[in-house]
Design an enzyme around this catalytic site. Sequence first.
Site, mmCIF file in Angstrom:
data_model
loop_
_atom_site.group_PDB
_atom_site.id
_atom_site.type_symbol
_atom_site.label_atom_id
_atom_site.label_comp_id
_atom_site.label_asym_id
_atom_site.label_seq_id
_atom_site.Cartn_x
_atom_site.Cartn_y
_atom_site.Cartn_z
ATOM 1 N N SER A 178 -6.063 10.332 17.869
ATOM 2 C CA SER A 178 -4.702 10.674 17.438
ATOM 3 C C SER A 178 -3.927 11.283 18.606
ATOM 4 O O SER A 178 -3.109 12.170 18.413
ATOM 5 C CB SER A 178 -4.762 11.612 16.230
ATOM 6 O OG SER A 178 -5.787 12.546 16.375
ATOM 7 N N LYS B 87 0.876 -1.172 0.000
ATOM 8 C CA LYS B 87 0.000 0.000 0.000
ATOM 9 C C LYS B 87 0.911 1.219 0.000
ATOM 10 O O LYS B 87 1.827 1.318 0.834
ATOM 11 C CB LYS B 87 -0.907 0.012 1.229
ATOM 12 C CG LYS B 87 -1.792 1.261 1.262
ATOM 13 C CD LYS B 87 -2.902 1.184 2.300
ATOM 14 C CE LYS B 87 -2.456 1.593 3.669
ATOM 15 N NZ LYS B 87 -3.600 1.766 4.599
ATOM 16 N N ASP C 45 -0.338 4.345 16.069
ATOM 17 C CA ASP C 45 0.302 3.675 14.937
ATOM 18 C C ASP C 45 1.597 4.385 14.532
ATOM 19 O O ASP C 45 2.081 4.209 13.427
ATOM 20 C CB ASP C 45 -0.674 3.610 13.749
ATOM 21 C CG ASP C 45 -1.199 4.982 13.346
ATOM 22 O OD1 ASP C 45 -0.827 5.984 13.999
ATOM 23 O OD2 ASP C 45 -1.971 5.064 12.375
HETATM 24 P P1 NAD Z 1 -9.853 11.942 13.037
HETATM 25 O O1 NAD Z 1 -8.999 13.136 12.811
HETATM 26 O O2 NAD Z 1 -11.128 11.820 12.258
HETATM 27 O O3 NAD Z 1 -10.227 11.843 14.587
HETATM 28 C C1 NAD Z 1 -9.250 12.055 15.590
HETATM 29 C C2 NAD Z 1 -9.796 11.636 16.934
HETATM 30 O O4 NAD Z 1 -8.765 11.842 17.910
HETATM 31 C C3 NAD Z 1 -10.972 12.480 17.402
HETATM 32 O O5 NAD Z 1 -11.786 11.691 18.245
HETATM 33 C C4 NAD Z 1 -10.293 13.590 18.199
HETATM 34 O O6 NAD Z 1 -11.160 14.199 19.137
HETATM 35 C C5 NAD Z 1 -9.216 12.794 18.888
HETATM 36 N N1 NAD Z 1 -8.065 13.592 19.290
HETATM 37 C C6 NAD Z 1 -7.384 14.504 18.547
HETATM 38 N N2 NAD Z 1 -6.358 14.991 19.256
HETATM 39 C C7 NAD Z 1 -6.395 14.380 20.465
HETATM 40 C C8 NAD Z 1 -5.603 14.472 21.637
HETATM 41 N N3 NAD Z 1 -4.557 15.274 21.679
HETATM 42 N N4 NAD Z 1 -5.933 13.672 22.686
HETATM 43 C C9 NAD Z 1 -6.996 12.837 22.653
HETATM 44 N N5 NAD Z 1 -7.792 12.725 21.556
HETATM 45 C C10 NAD Z 1 -7.481 13.487 20.486
HETATM 46 O O7 NAD Z 1 -8.914 10.696 12.780
HETATM 47 P P2 NAD Z 1 -9.331 9.177 12.499
HETATM 48 O O8 NAD Z 1 -9.344 8.950 11.031
HETATM 49 O O9 NAD Z 1 -10.533 8.844 13.301
HETATM 50 O O10 NAD Z 1 -8.054 8.397 13.056
HETATM 51 C C11 NAD Z 1 -7.815 8.318 14.454
HETATM 52 C C12 NAD Z 1 -6.473 7.699 14.717
HETATM 53 O O11 NAD Z 1 -6.446 6.365 14.250
HETATM 54 C C13 NAD Z 1 -5.306 8.397 14.019
HETATM 55 O O12 NAD Z 1 -4.274 8.560 14.973
HETATM 56 C C14 NAD Z 1 -4.892 7.425 12.939
HETATM 57 O O13 NAD Z 1 -3.519 7.526 12.633
HETATM 58 C C15 NAD Z 1 -5.221 6.112 13.603
HETATM 59 N N6 NAD Z 1 -5.402 4.995 12.679
HETATM 60 C C16 NAD Z 1 -4.884 3.802 13.043
HETATM 61 C C17 NAD Z 1 -5.033 2.711 12.206
HETATM 62 C C18 NAD Z 1 -4.512 1.353 12.616
HETATM 63 O O14 NAD Z 1 -4.495 0.441 11.798
HETATM 64 N N7 NAD Z 1 -4.121 1.157 13.851
HETATM 65 C C19 NAD Z 1 -5.694 2.849 10.985
HETATM 66 C C20 NAD Z 1 -6.257 4.077 10.658
HETATM 67 C C21 NAD Z 1 -6.103 5.157 11.521
#
Ligand code: NAD
Length: 321
Positions: free
Chosen positions: A199, A67, A222
């Site tokens: 995040s 990817k 991640d």
């Molecule tokens: P998004 O921007 O739509 O949402 C972010 C979320 O994090 C919201 O709930 C926001 O309120 C919260 N947030 C932001 N800053 C924060 C802080 N300092 N402390 C606590 N909460 C905070 O993003 P998303 O698309 O929902 O992705 C969320 C996370 O998941 C990202 O960090 C992304 O990298 C991760 N992710 C992980 C995987 C995996 O396979 N593990 C896959 C996709 C995304």
Amino acid sequence: MYIVPERVIADLMTREAAFDAVEKVFAAMAAEDAYNFPVVREAIGHEDALYGFKGGFDRAGLTLGLKAGGYWPHNLEKRGQINHQSTVFLFDPDTGKAHAMVGGNLLTALRTAAASSVSIKHLARDDAKVIGMIGAGHQATFQLRAALEQRNFEKVIGWNLHPEMLPNIEAVAAEAGLPFEAVELDGMRAADVIISITSSFEASLMADHVSPGTHIACMGTDTKGKQEVDPALLVRAEVFTDEVAQSVSIGEAQHAVAQGLIEAADLTQLGAVINGAHPGRSTDDQVTLFDGTGVGLQDLAVAARVVELAVTQGIAIEVDF
Ligand code: NAD
């Protein structure tokens, strides 16, 4: 080769197909039939973008590829396009020829939701009734929708640093006909299953916010430096992960390992539970924690499935290449 564009994926791919693909590839990883290649992630010095590759080979599923993509933080404001952009490329493992190019944006959301769901299937108590969400952004809605299919949940509770986003997950609860309650973090003690998907760079969920017998899926961490839960929780819990190497370096376990609280040998691949090589949850009181870091093989598994569906349904675009 086949092209399956982003715009057709929503109608082709189902949560069930994503779940099945991810469960199978986790099992193949634990059986050492599949492995991920080292991740490349670069700040390219243009548009503040982070770009990289996640690849691997699944000898059991005969899926080879990568990817490519990442995060362009100005896409939405400048161009009305989403900030996360990715494309999956699959290759024929017998010849090395390009087999398919597949839109990877929705697939990333579905494969991530499938990972926490697979962990709930294999590690949560059968009688789990309350699911707690930490996070209410884009990905949280996917995680919740998929998780609700794994147990007979009766209630959704949620906490988010930005409470104005909580209606996003309240709407998913309503879709499933379930009540939703916004709680403080200590209110998570009412949850039988907790998914964290933020995040964040510091812990929100503390060890004493979690009741005995809870299953927690930590999905947001991640990258090096990110953190969602108290390292003490990883000492209290039996810890499972998609891939140990990623868990201890870029996943939630990085902090507990860096502090010398746990070591890589304390972690179990979820695939070992799926394969029956590890019993999984041992008692109703045990806290289990899945550190879902997101591996390239998950992307390849769901992309391969969507190519099959697209070819069968005559939707895949075939090009001479
Ligand atoms: P998004 O921007 O739509 O949402 C972010 C979320 O994090 C919201 O709930 C926001 O309120 C919260 N947030 C932001 N800053 C924060 C802080 N300092 N402390 C606590 N909460 C905070 O993003 P998303 O698309 O929902 O992705 C969320 C996370 O998941 C990202 O960090 C992304 O990298 C991760 N992710 C992980 C995987 C995996 O396979 N593990 C896959 C996709 C995304």
